[in-house]
Every structure is written in structure tokens, then in C-alpha cells.
Design an enzyme around this catalytic site. Structure first.
Site, PDB file in Angstrom:
ATOM      1  N   CYS A 271      -7.681  -4.497  22.767  1.00 36.44           N
ATOM      2  CA  CYS A 271      -8.197  -5.412  23.908  1.00 36.44           C
ATOM      3  C   CYS A 271      -7.335  -6.605  23.994  1.00 36.44           C
ATOM      4  CB  CYS A 271      -9.489  -5.642  23.635  1.00 36.44           C
ATOM      5  SG  CYS A 271      -9.980  -6.434  22.083  1.00 36.44           S
TER       6      CYS A 271
ATOM      7  N   GLU B 223     -17.659  -8.868  14.252  1.00 35.30           N
ATOM      8  CA  GLU B 223     -16.580  -9.781  15.172  1.00 35.30           C
ATOM      9  C   GLU B 223     -17.364 -10.972  15.904  1.00 35.30           C
ATOM     10  OE1 GLU B 223     -13.465  -6.515  16.692  1.00 35.30           O
ATOM     11  OE2 GLU B 223     -15.144  -6.663  18.079  1.00 35.30           O
TER      12      GLU B 223
END
Lengths: 597, 597
Positions: free
Chosen positions: B383, B284
Site C-alpha cells: 500500500c 499495525e
């Protein structure tokens, strides 16, 4: 069209002749040595035991078989005792180790003898096919029939298992190849049983339930219903070749029609401009129409070779120059990019774009999967190198054909054709130049292919165009002059990765730009169609091209701007695509940013 | 520049206000419901036992904490007993289940209590940070300090473990977040110990050997030496935010300088035109400079949110309008693309290009990895949704700032500022129109940000430009008119995937084309800079744009041609990028093929 086999045609000079010589003097030995080191040669001793190193792999037989086939083509033209001994030794081992019943496969004799013909995906029939191709080649080239005898026996055994007893664990080969090999066996021996076995496999395909009986193995429907090239691209091309062979032998019009559709589908929807076939490494396969990503192209060298085989049969079937165009495209581009300039290293995958900056290695999380960026000497799955070994010495078969009173010149290569009652001498330095001289004897007419890429030509005689050939009366030396000026090529805009881009070709050669010549910002060169390319000498046997263009300049500040980036005049150096990656790891680009305004 | 907190600023109308209302009326509940269904809410009961379903995950605390923080911001402005009860119940469970020594973490209490503070990659300090942010938000919004009391105790415990005893299995957080949270704790309570703990973590980072002590966690060198944004993009932004907070509090010039370099590196080398940060799903993470692939962009919603936080601190540090520009870019594009039009579904990754034809699924061999093409209600790592929950109701904090005798207008949103001795009313339908009215009281001057994207504006008063702001005397209503005409944006040509392409923006909004409006051949639209876009009504709260252009037509035969494909006049319908994928699965394109000739 009947084509003349390679035994009737000697190449005498020019670029492809040089590649043929490179194979004879370097590649054939390099491949053998790597195969020896990796255990492939030694495996023919059948002495591997559990616990030993170098356990034979299911497709090692085929690697050596293709190498032997290539060696035979060389031996047909050049005495080479050392090379001949290697072949003889291998053949002796086959003879020694073949089963009494005719079965021959290393892996399924020394590793899993109990599992013969149980796993469709384990390449037994594929290996058998390649051994049969080698057997015919050796017999034809040297007159030695030991391997052919073995393979006739093996073919009989396969016929018994798959046709008479129907006792195998599957019905048709998972990896096609034996179909086209059986036609070669039939043609050489005249034994109809081999053609019947070929027909059995082709006709059964897609009609029965079996393992991976899906598009991956072209087993999703009966072959005569197939119209879209799908699945593993090499398997596909080998199948279609066998289908075309069978259709030619039987005159089966439904099968011919399927072959034509499959050819056109590949050529018009699923082929890179270089001839590359297969868009994804996932299954080494075709994807959907127009899906031709450049940086992740699979475009296996073997798929281009398979397409050469298929197009050759289609030319025999229909005599249309478009099939010879395809062979030319593949020979010069899709296939030859698989071979290094020194003849000793290979690409399996042939991408059309390398951006080293995108090959970011995050160490812990790995990096995106891309084709390798430099050729290597051997692969664990090393099918491509020996495939080059066998195509390069047999290219003579693609040059000439005959139909009625007309001699067809399908490829332009310096060469001599000699057959009973007919002969031809072609003198040319094509494709370095576009001048071709043809002197033929024993034919009323000569048909010269006018390549699909050709935008202009002159001929020293009156001609009529037929199926892409300029047909002339054979009344003295024929001089054809093809316009070799480089020009821009555009893709159908449905190929989304090429929209707004252009490629450059000169004659049959597709070009590319490399970072080593032009710096790493290859995408920032902005090329306008209609450029005047300068031809410059180049180490790769063909001219390099200098393309006048603009180069986009970095922004003065920030990453995005409402102003178009500034440009400067620039010259983009292009080299033949097939020569990329011969000077170290480098960025590379075929499809250039186009100034389309 | 001192900025006014969200409690001092009420949004009153316009596009972002509508998004704030959407969060209040839909998103906050949708996220809670998904978190309840998936066990995240129930986990706070601390009653999970081995063998039970819904085993708590190491970062579930943080999901709920961010949701509570968002709920608190809503409750500060709107009485909502049901919402308040949910928060109260959760806080009661924290109070009940917190360890005597102050430790609080669900996973490391009910699943692996023996392994507290042993694994740097297991997000304990990250969860602690989010709980602290929630605690401060709840205290500030409702006056209720139960959670703050718990978190002060926890912060003391962390101080003991990591500073006094140095007894943990690692030294600094694997996932940064607690640093910025500790500064919030310090600012709210005035307790210097929390700032010291923040400084300890920031100053220790990159100076000690530890697990994943590499670029992935920004631990490869001391923070003051870091000049390139690397590794996990959300972690990076959270760290840089904490660094800026600490630098503001301490006046540490070396730390300020590092923050400026890191901001500029992201903005100038590593950011998509939409604000997206992080080029790869592998970790990521950021990759190298200018490596911004559009179809495989990661561009996590949380990274855009992290950039908002960081830019907000940089604006406080340096008072430069470029930081407010960044906040605006992220709010409207990189962040809001994470939220569906109905407020109930989310993107984690935000690509800039979708080509469904490339997402070929070979079944057996899988398909290439791409970001998902439609928003979903929840992720296993979820998230992003609660991060939207907390940004949307607190956007008021980005609107106004004060320095000396000057009131700064950083964002153009209909709003009212009220603080002691100063007030301001802004009336605007920005960015639907570019007209902004500002009426301020209690300030001698007003500074109006002139956005970096703005190519022309008029102001009804004399002004001087300072750091990107037009500064005027505050002598009556100020009317600013920003040119909102859509125009083409070009990328630096080193961004190789955008070379030969252009994007379109109108005001702060980046646009995209979708297949649902334009068919699937989005790459075949050929757009010339200098187009005159027509604004047309659109269901997404902002005008759509109709761009007159050409469309490349399929070739009449074959896949490649020496002739450029024909074109026809066409109109390309563009919608705001943040609204893509709200009408089913569709192709999508931000960077259009440009007619650059």
C-alpha cells in the site's frame, strides 16, 4: 583450593540463613505439594496408562530428583520424619520400578518404552544426572544407599549403551547435567568408571554429527576449543561445571583453559548486572556479546544457579576470589530473585525492567512477549523451584576453603566450620552490616575475600593481598569491616541498553525501583552518581535505600520540546532487586536514567 | 481556510520539488513495473481462473487505483503519452469488466463472486474508495471521465446495497477510505447522494454490532464520542479525514470537535518525533499514550500520509498553523523515510532505531521481530509505494490557502500559484536555507506560517501573529528568514524510551545517526544540549550535521564498574532521518544518549 562441603558447615544467622530457613520451613513443602498436585510425585508409581490424565513429561524425573536432593540436604541437619518419609517413599518407588537392566525413566517406561535413548533432545540423560545427584546427596546426608545402588546400576547401564555397545540413537546428552553428576558419583563411590563415562560424554561432545549438534547445545565444536558461551544458558553452565569437575580430577590443562575462557566470556560479555544469564527466551539462550536487553531479559533462575555451580568448581580449580564474587552475586541477586518473599512462588525469567504501559494487549492481535510480572507457584517446565530447594540448604559449601596452611573465607555468612583439626566461627550480620568477625583454630593463616564490589575496608591485622584475598596471620579474632555504602554502577557502554544509565548496589545487593513505591514514571527519575543514599527499614530483610535525585516533569504542552523538561527534587525508593514483584504487579527498573553531564 | 488545489500550484524548485521529480521520473515507473510483475496490473483483465498463478488479492484494486491517481496528478502537469496509455488501458479494463449493476472488484468477481459484500474485513469498500479517488483525479487532470462514470455507477450500487436495501453482510467498512473518497466524488460531481452515503457510513460506525466492531477498526463507539486515536493507524487516519471532510461540508460542530480531539490526541500522546504513527506491528496499530518504542516502531509510511490528509482537512476547517506544521513534519520525515534515495525502494515500517546486534538470529529458535532494515521494491501488502506516488505530485495543494482578504502560505516550497484574480511566486531553497521570498498579487494581506519548530525569525515588514501565522500587508516582496540552526529536542518524560535522551532537528528535518558514519556503538555518543552543529555537504539533498560530543569508552576490564566509563571528544555525524538505510544495512539512532547533568 579444597572447599568444605555443606555437612561441615552450619549457617547460624543472617540474611542467607533466613533464606535457608525459609526453604526448610516453606519452600520445600510448597514445591512438593505443587509437584504432587501436578502428577509429578504420582508418576513415580509408573501406573500411568494411555487415556489417563497427567501424562508424565520427559523431565518430571528431574524435578522430583532435585527436590529429593534438597530434602536430603535439609535432613542432614534437621530431623524431619515427615520429609524423610516422602523421600523414602519416592526412593522405594524408584527401586521398585527400575528396569532389570538398570534403566530408569518414567516417560520412557510408561509412555514411549520403545523409544529409549533415541531422541537426544528428550532429556533422558539429564534426568539420569539429577537422579544421580539426588542419590549421592541422600547417601551422604542419611547414610541410606538404596537410591545410590539404583543409580550405580543405571550408570553402568548408560556406560554399556553409550560406551561399550554404542547403541543409542545419539552420542552425547542434548541437555547436559549427567557429566557433573557422574563426577559426584565417582567422588562418592570412588568408582573410576563413572569418571570415565563423564569424560566420554565431554570429550565426544562437538566431535560427532548429531541432532541439534549446534551452538544451542554447545555441540558446535570440541569443548576444549570453546571460548564463547553460547546456546541454552542452563545447559551451558551445567556443561562447563562438568568440564571443570573433570579437569580438576584429571589435571587436563586444555580443559581448564577452556573453562577459564568460558567463565570470563560470561562474566565480561554476557551477564546482567544482577548475574542474570541468557538474553533471549528464544532457546532460553545467550545471544551476542553485550546484548543485554533489560525488559526482555530471560536470565533464568536456573542459569544463575548453574553459574554458582560452575564458579564453585572454578574456585576449587584456581582459588581466585573472583569466583567467590560470582557466587555471591548470583546467590543474592540472580538466584534469589527467583523466590518470593513467602517462599512459595517463583520466577523462571528474571527481567531487569518492567514497563506495564508497554505490555499493551491489542486483544485480537495479542501483545508483545515479556517475562511474567509476578511469581507463580509452579510452571509446566518447573525446573527452577526445586533448584532453589537444593541450593539453599547446601550453601554452607560455598563458605570455607583450605589450601596449605591457609583457611579461606569465601562468603560472609554467620556460620560454624568443624572439620578434623580445624574449626572456625564467623559472626556477622552481613550484608545488613559490613562487620565480620572470624575466629579460627587449627590454621596458620586466614584469607578473607575482599569482594570485587568493595570500595574500602579495614582489617584489624596486617595483611597481604593474594588473588583477591587479604591474607592474615591467625593470631586471634579477626575483624573485617567492609564499606557498605551504596553507590552507582555503570555498564560498559557497549551494553547499548545501559548507556546513559546507572544501577545502584549496596554491598553484594543490586537494587531496583518499583512503581508501587515510586509511581509508574520510573524512567523520569534522574540520578547523579555520587548520591548519598539513606538506608531505611524494609520488609525484605535488607535495608531499602532512599536516593536523592531529580524527577523530570511532564511538558506543559505537546509531546516534544526544544527545552529540556523541568525537574523537581525527588527521592527514589530502591529495594533489593531480588525482592521485586512481591507487592503486586508493578513497574520495575534496575538501570536508572543517569545525570551524566 | 480554502486551500488551493495542486492544479493551481506549480512547484518550481528545492528539496520537495526534487522529490516530486524523482517520483515522476523514477518512482511512478518502478511501482508500475513491480505491480505488473506481481500480477496486479494483469489482474484487471479479470481472466484469472482457479489453478492459475498470481491469484488476485483482495486489496490489489487499491494498489493500482492509488498508482493511477498518482499518474493522473503527473499527467495534469506533464504530457507523458506512455504513462497516459497505461492509465487509459487500465481504465478501459475497468469499464469492460465492471458488472452491469455497477459492482467492481477483481477478487470478488474472479475468485469469490458469491461472497460480495459479506466480509467486513475484506477491503471491498476500501478498494472502491481508492478507485473513486483515482476516478476524480483522472477526470480533473485529463478531462477523461470514463472511470468517473464507472465509479459513479459503483457508488450508486453501494448506496443501493448499504442504504436502500441494507442487504450487505455488514454495515460499515472494515478499512475506512471510501468516506473521504465519497466527499471527493461529491465535490467534483455535485451529487449530494455521494455525500449522504459518506455520512451514512460515518454516522453508522460504532452504533451497530459487527465483525471486528472494536477499537481495531475504530468501531467501538459512535465517531462523535471518540477522543482517543486507537486501532489500525492508517484506518484511523483515513476515517478521521473523512470525518473532517464531512464536518466541513455539513458544519457539524460535534463532528468537528471529535476531529480536533483525535488530532490532538495523536499529536500530543501517540506520535513519534518523526511523525510516525502506530507503535506496534500487532494490528499495525496505536497502543497506549506515550508508548513509543523506537526499535519496534511500526510508524507505517501510509499512516504518515493519512495524517497529511487529515491535517490538510483540519487546516481547511480551522485555519490553524499547527495543522500545516503537522503536514510539514510528515512530508519531510514520516513520509519521505518511506522512499529510497533512488526512488525505487520503500519502507512500510519506519523505526527510529536499529541495533543490528540485537537482531540475534538463533537459527533454530528464530529471532525477535523487528522492522526490516533496508527498503525493498515491493511488499505483498504494498500500500505504501503507490501512496507515495500520489502524494508527491499533488504536494502543491498544501502550499497556499485563502481566507477573506488574506493569502496563506502554509508550506515553504519554491512555487507559483495562479488562480483567477490572485497569484503568488515563492522563491526559496528551503529547508536547505531559511530564506523565503514571497511576491503576491491580488491579495491585501499575506499570512506566513511561523513553524512551531522555529526558534527565531526575521520578517522585512511589520506583522501580527494570528493562529501561528505572521500576517503582513501585501505591499511588495516579503522576505522571511527562519532560523535554521540545529538544536536538541526532548520528549515528554512520560515517553519512557526517550527519557534521558535527545533528538536533533534542523528546521523541519529530524536527524539520525547511522553506523555507517559513526560505527556501531551509537548509544555511546553522549550529546549535550546547546551543541553547535556544523553543516556539511551530504549526498541526500540536505546538509548533514556534525555534532561535537563525547563518546563513552569501553571499560578497561569487566562489564560493570563503580566508575563512570571514560570519555573522549568525538564528532557525531547526523543525516536526515528520511535518508537512513540508503547505504546498506546499518545501525541507526534518532534518540541519542543525552548528557543531562
Amino acid at each position: 583450593m579444597k572447599t568444605y562441603g555443606y555437612t561441615k558447615v552450619d549457617l547460624t544467622g543472617g540474611y542467607l540463613f533466613e533464606k535457608q530457613e525459609l526453604n526448610r520451613t516453606a519452600t520445600i513443602k510448597a514445591v512438593y505439594d505443587r509437584f504432587d498436585e501436578t502428577g509429578r510425585v504420582g508418576a513415580f508409581r509408573f501406573d500411568w496408562k494411555p487415556g489417563d490424565d497427567l501424562r508424565p513429561h520427559i523431565f518430571w524425573d528431574s524435578d522430583i530428583a532435585k527436590w529429593m536432593e534438597g530434602a536430603a540436604y535439609i535432613l542432614a541437619k534437621h530431623a524431619d520424619p515427615e520429609l524423610e518419609k516422602k523421600v523414602d517413599d519416592l526412593v522405594a518407588l524408584v527401586k521398585k520400578n527400575q528396569d532389570e537392566n538398570g534403566y530408569f525413566n518414567i516417560y520412557y517406561t510408561v509412555v514411549e518404552p520403545e523409544n529409549r535413548f533415541t531422541d537426544r533432545e528428550c532429556h533422558e540423560l539429564y534426568c539420569a544426572g539429577h537422579m544421580m545427584e539426588a542419590a549421592v546427596a541422600i547417601a551422604e546426608a542419611t547414610g541410606k544407599t538404596d537410591l545410590l545402588d539404583c543409580m550405580e546400576k543405571y550408570a553402568d547401564h548408560i556406560h554399556k549403551v553409550f560406551v561399550e555397545d554404542n547403541s543409542a540413537g545419539f552420542f552425547t546428552p542434548g541437555h547436559e547435567e549427567i557429566e557433573l553428576a557422574l563426577v559426584k558419583m565417582y567422588r562418592y563411590t570412588g568408582k573410576k568408571k563413572f569418571l570415565d563415562l563423564c569424560a566420554h560424554f565431554i570429550n565426544t561432545r562437538g566431535t560427532v554429527e548429531e541432532k541439534r549438534g549446534d551452538i544451542y547445545t554447545q555441540s558446535h565444536m570440541p569443548v576444549r576449543e570453546q571460548a564463547e558461551a553460547v546456546g541454552h544458558s542452563v545447559r551451558a553452565c551445567y556443561l562447563y561445571t562438568g568440564m571443570a569437575d573433570l579437569a580438576i580430577e584429571t589435571g587436563d590443562e586444555a580443559l581448564k583453559a577452556a573453562c577459564r575462557k568460558l567463565f570470563d566470556n560470561m562474566a565480561n560479555c554476557k551477564m546482567y548486572v544482577t548475574g542474570g544469564l541468557g538474553s533471549t527466551y528464544m532457546g532460553e539462550a545467550f545471544t551476542g556479546a553485550y546484548d543485554l536487553p533489560n525488559d526482555t531479559a530471560y536470565a533464568e533462575t536456573c542459569a544463575s544457579i548453574g553459574m554458582i555451580f560452575f564458579a564453585h568448581r572454578m574456585m576449587q580449580m584456581d582459588g581466585d576470589a573472583k569466583y567467590a564474587d560470582m557466587i555471591e552475586l548470583q546467590l543474592y541477586n540472580g538466584m534469589l530473585s527467583g523466590l518470593s518473599a513467602d517462599g512459595a512462588a517463583f520466577f523462571y525469567e528474571n527481567p531487569l525492567e518492567i514497563n506495564l504501559s508497554e505490555q499493551y494487549d491489542s486483544a485480537y492481535y495479542g501483545k508483545r512477549r515479556f517475562p511474567i510480572t509476578e511469581r507463580v507457584e509452579c510452571f509446566s517446565c518447573s525446573c527452577c523451584p526445586p533448584n532453589l530447594n537444593r541450593v539453599l540448604p547446601s550453601m554452607g559449601q560455598y563458605v570455607y576453603g583450605i589450601e596449605g596452611d591457609t583457611l579461606f573465607v569465601n562468603q560472609y555468612i554467620g556460620s560454624v566450620l568443624k572439620d578434623s583439626g580445624i574449626s572456625c566461627t564467623m559472626t556477622t550480620d552481613y550484608p545488613r552490616t559490613g562487620t565480620i568477625s572470624v575466629k579460627a583454630e587449627g590454621t596458620a593463616k586466614v584469607a578473607l575475600r575482599i569482594p570485587g564490589w568493595c570500595r574500602g575496608f579495614t582489617l584489624n591485622k596486617p595483611y597481604v593481598m593474594e588473588k583477591g584475598y587479604a591474607v592474615v596471620e591467625n593470631d586471634g579474632e579477626i575483624i573485617l569491616e567492609l564499606d557498605m555504602q551504596a553507590y552507582a554502577v555503570f555498564a560498559d557502554p557497549r551494553v547499548l541498553r545501559d548507556a546513559g544509565k546507572l544501577a545502584i548496589r549496596r554491598g553484594p545487593i543490586v537494587y531496583c525501583a518499583e512503581g508501587v513505591d515510586n509511581g509508574s514514571d520510573l524512567h523520569s527519575y534522574l540520578v547523579k552518581a555520587g548520591f548519598k543514599a539513606a538506608e531505611v527499614p524494609c520488609e525484605f530483610g535488607l535495608p531499602a535505600l532512599d536516593i536523592p535525585c531529580k524527577k523530570l516533569l511532564p511538558l506543559e504542552s505537546g509531546l516534544y520540546s526544544a527545552e529540556m523538561p523541568g525537574t523537581e527534587d525527588a527521592v527514589l525508593r530502591m529495594i533489593p532487586y531480588n525482592a521485586f514483584a512481591n507487592r503486586g504487579e508493578s513497574d520495575m527498573l534496575v538501570w536508572l536514567t543517569a545525570a551524566l553531564g
